[in-house]
Enzyme design. Structure first.
Site, PDB file in Angstrom:
ATOM      1  N   ASP A 151       0.851  -1.195   0.000  1.00  0.00           N
ATOM      2  CA  ASP A 151       0.000   0.000   0.000  1.00  0.00           C
ATOM      3  C   ASP A 151       0.884   1.242   0.000  1.00  0.00           C
ATOM      4  O   ASP A 151       0.704   2.157  -0.804  1.00  0.00           O
ATOM      5  CB  ASP A 151      -0.907  -0.015   1.240  1.00  0.00           C
ATOM      6  CG  ASP A 151      -1.786   1.212   1.317  1.00  0.00           C
ATOM      7  OD1 ASP A 151      -2.370   1.585   0.290  1.00  0.00           O
ATOM      8  OD2 ASP A 151      -1.877   1.817   2.414  1.00  0.00           O
TER       9      ASP A 151
ATOM     10  N   ASP B 235       2.034   3.947  -3.452  1.00  0.00           N
ATOM     11  CA  ASP B 235       1.793   5.395  -3.504  1.00  0.00           C
ATOM     12  C   ASP B 235       3.104   6.130  -3.795  1.00  0.00           C
ATOM     13  O   ASP B 235       3.137   7.080  -4.577  1.00  0.00           O
ATOM     14  CB  ASP B 235       1.209   5.915  -2.172  1.00  0.00           C
ATOM     15  CG  ASP B 235      -0.315   5.960  -2.184  1.00  0.00           C
ATOM     16  OD1 ASP B 235      -0.930   5.117  -2.866  1.00  0.00           O
ATOM     17  OD2 ASP B 235      -0.894   6.833  -1.512  1.00  0.00           O
TER      18      ASP B 235
HETATM   19  C1  IPM Z   1      -5.464   1.338  -1.832  1.00  0.00           C
HETATM   20  C2  IPM Z   1      -6.174   2.161  -0.805  1.00  0.00           C
HETATM   21  C3  IPM Z   1      -6.953   1.214   0.125  1.00  0.00           C
HETATM   22  C4  IPM Z   1      -5.940   0.294   0.790  1.00  0.00           C
HETATM   23  C5  IPM Z   1      -7.800   1.951   1.177  1.00  0.00           C
HETATM   24  C6  IPM Z   1      -8.777   2.924   0.535  1.00  0.00           C
HETATM   25  C7  IPM Z   1      -8.525   0.988   2.069  1.00  0.00           C
HETATM   26  O1  IPM Z   1      -5.276   2.964  -0.121  1.00  0.00           O
HETATM   27  O2  IPM Z   1      -6.132   0.596  -2.587  1.00  0.00           O
HETATM   28  O3  IPM Z   1      -4.233   1.436  -1.904  1.00  0.00           O
HETATM   29  O4  IPM Z   1      -5.312   0.653   1.789  1.00  0.00           O
HETATM   30  O5  IPM Z   1      -5.779  -0.829   0.288  1.00  0.00           O
HETATM   31 MG    MG Z   2      -3.288   2.918  -0.875  1.00  0.00          MG
END
Ligand code: IPM
Ligand code: MG
Length: 358
Positions: A248, A252
């Site tokens: 996660d 990003d």
């Molecule tokens: C992602 C998002 C989700 C996650 C959230 C919205 C629950 O950040 O798809 O990366 O943490 O998996």
């Molecule tokens: Mg995420």
């Protein structure tokens, strides 16, 4: 003519407007490549909470299971931020991932040539191209482990548990090695094996699976080092395999290296051909309904849908090429630069369609 069923989970915020653009693109490709699509709308997230009280109604799970693929916009918004954890829109997203057995999340971080200047990383570090595939475990680990509140020494406390079983690690490792075989044959395993027992089991298991793939190079990085290496020398990466929470965070980070979070697609896959496709960005409630959201991550997700669930490599390649081409002349405000035309969400969708029809 072959017919496919796609369930649309438009969700909240900008979700409906970006999914609409991806549907236009899918329809162009269906016509061009001689297949038809039946769409079914189903509720997820805040939209589902407002209509039914639950973020993931049973009918949504049923509709998704009865389809060939699922296309998702985004979920969440200020309105639902104060609900208890199990009733928040995000719980619907985690619920549908679990209900469909979508344990493998593929997140390609690619720089499209025309967007190179949008990356905050210097040109000489990026080089000619950047193409990293993050393979994130999606249905286990701390996201799904035991959690709760209790008192410790009379003080309120809370806990979440990171746990992985060997089969869970084996199957995500195999996905990563299989993906690497079709790319540059290099897997970087990311864990925190210097501290966490779950990471030690993770690493041992990845090493065992690696024996089935002698043709793929494997190395290991601790997650803190991996986060640093992603900005220091992103070109060292081909495929990254990692746990739910590390994936996660690192995806990003990788998205920013690639220019904009508005550009990154993802595929969540199970053992069968059913997959769920969604942009990695959120529902951006602050710009919802203004017609300025970037639909390209969702359009690229539709491309991944064609590639992974419907097996249409050519139609998928064409979408990627059209996105790359459109960026030469037109941009939504998030990635706009001098010399380009500033276009709306819908105009961007139309331009991609026009390029595909040429
Ligand atoms: C992602 C998002 C989700 C996650 C959230 C919205 C629950 O950040 O798809 O990366 O943490 O998996
Ligand atoms: Mg995420």
């Amino acid at each position: 003519m072959k017919n496919y069923k796609i369930t649309l989970l438009k969700g909240d915020g900008i979700g409906p407007e970006i999914v609409e653009q991806a549907v236009k693109v899918l329809n162009v490709q269906a016509e061009k490549h001689d297949f038809s699509i039946d769409y079914t709308d189903a509720l997820l997230g805040g939209a589902a909470i407002d209509a039914t009280g639950l973020p993931l109604p049973e009918e949504t799970v049923t509709a998704c299971k009865a389809s060939d693929a699922v296309l998702l916009g985004a979920v969440g918004g200020y309105k639902w931020d104060t609900l208890p954890g199990n009733l928040r829109p995000e719980a619907g997203l985690l619920g549908i991932r679990a209900a469909l057995g979508l344990y493998a999340n593929l997140r390609p971080a690619v720089i499209f040539g025309p967007l190179k200047s949008a990356s905050p990383i210097k040109d000489e570090i990026i080089g000619d191209a950047l193409d990293i595939m993050v393979v994130r475990e999606l249905t286990g680990g701390i996201y799904f482990g035991e959690r709760g509140r209790r008192e410790v020494n009379g003080q309120p406390a809370a806990f979440d548990t990171e746990m992985y079983t060997v089969p869970e690690i084996q199957r995500i490792a195999r996905v990563a090695f299989d993906v690497a075989r079709k790319r540059n044959k290099k897997v970087t395993n990311v864990d925190k094996a210097n501290v966490l027992e779950s990471s030690r089991l993770w690493r041992e298991t990845v090493l065992q699976v690696a024996e089935e793939y002698p043709d793929v190079e494997l190395n290991h990085l601790y997650v803190d080092n991996a986060a640093m290496q992603l900005v220091r020398n992103p070109r060292q990466f081909d495929v990254i395999v990692t746990s739910n929470i590390f994936g996660d965070i690192l995806s990003d980070e990788a998205s920013q290296i690639a220019g904009s979070i508005g550009m990154l697609a993802s595929a969540s896959l199970s053992d069968g051909s059913l997959g769920l496709y969604e942009p990695i960005h959120g529902s951006a409630p602050d710009i919802a309904g203004k017609g300025i959201a970037n639909p390209l991550a969702t359009i690229l997700s539709a491309g991944m849908l064609l590639r992974y669930s419907l097996g249409m490599e050519k139609a998928a390649d064409e979408i990627e090429a059209a996105v790359s081409a459109v960026l030469e002349t037109a941009r939504t405000p998030d990635i706009w630069e001098e010399g380009c035309r500033k276009v709306s969400t819908a105009e961007m969708g139309d331009l991609v369609c026009q390029l595909l029809q040429k």
